[in-house]
Design an enzyme around this catalytic site. Structure first.
Site, PDB file in Angstrom:
ATOM      1  N   HIS A  42       0.791  -1.230   0.000  1.00 26.08           N
ATOM      2  CA  HIS A  42       0.000   0.000   0.000  1.00 26.08           C
ATOM      3  C   HIS A  42       0.828   1.288   0.000  1.00 26.08           C
ATOM      4  CE1 HIS A  42       1.145  -0.656   4.137  1.00 26.08           C
ATOM      5  NE2 HIS A  42       0.990   0.649   4.299  1.00 26.08           N
ATOM      6  N   HIS A  69       1.556   6.945  -0.760  1.00 25.91           N
ATOM      7  CA  HIS A  69       0.708   6.093   0.072  1.00 25.91           C
ATOM      8  C   HIS A  69      -0.589   5.840  -0.689  1.00 25.91           C
ATOM      9  CE1 HIS A  69      -1.182   4.423   3.628  1.00 25.91           C
ATOM     10  NE2 HIS A  69      -0.009   4.502   4.233  1.00 25.91           N
TER      11      HIS A  69
END
Length: 149
Positions: A57, A72
């Site tokens: 992620h 992110h």
């Protein structure tokens, strides 16, 4: 000077609009954020450099000047345990701007109850070190988000 490019196609919303106080308060560093298009896509490297941190992620690439840029993919997506993300590089790899890093589906992230908004952060930087910061408008992967001096 480091030019930081968008890792995704979408709409730039700025860090203040990120639904997470750590990012919206710029606690990790200054930068901006992208609300990605809701279709399967690939996040690309925002700079030339070395992959120093890599998770399904999120990833950090450090350029030759020592500037670390965090991408992110979504908010609280660590809770998805990598489900729906395919990592395409390895930690320690040297990458170039625009190189494919992680394949993911923002719509699936949203369907799982998480925000697909993606902060792009200049780690250990001051807001004054960033110029030309884009905080609104549509963006395509590879377009400039800001410069870091």
């Amino acid at each position: 000077m480091t030019t930081v490019s968008s890792p995704l196609t979408g709409h730039v919303i700025g860090l203040a609009a990120v639904p997470d106080p750590v990012f919206s308060g710029a606690m990790v560093g200054p930068g901006t954020a992208i609300d990605p298009v809701r279709e399967p896509s690939v996040a690309v490297s925002p700079v030339d450099g070395v992959v120093v941190s890599l998770h399904a992620h999120a990833f950090v690439v450090v350029d030759r000047d020592g500037h670390g840029v965090l991408t992110h993919l979504g908010i609280d997506t660590v809770q998805l345990n990598g489900e729906g993300f395919e990592v395409l590089v390895n930690k320690g790899d040297t990458v170039v701007r625009g190189q494919e890093m992680v394949r993911w589906d923002p719509a699936a992230v949203e369907a799982a109850g998480k925000s697909p908004v993606c902060p792009v952060v200049a780690l250990e930087a001051t807001a004054e070190a960033l110029t030309g910061l884009v905080e609104d408008g549509d963006v395509t992967a590879g377009a400039t988000l800001f410069s870091w001096t």
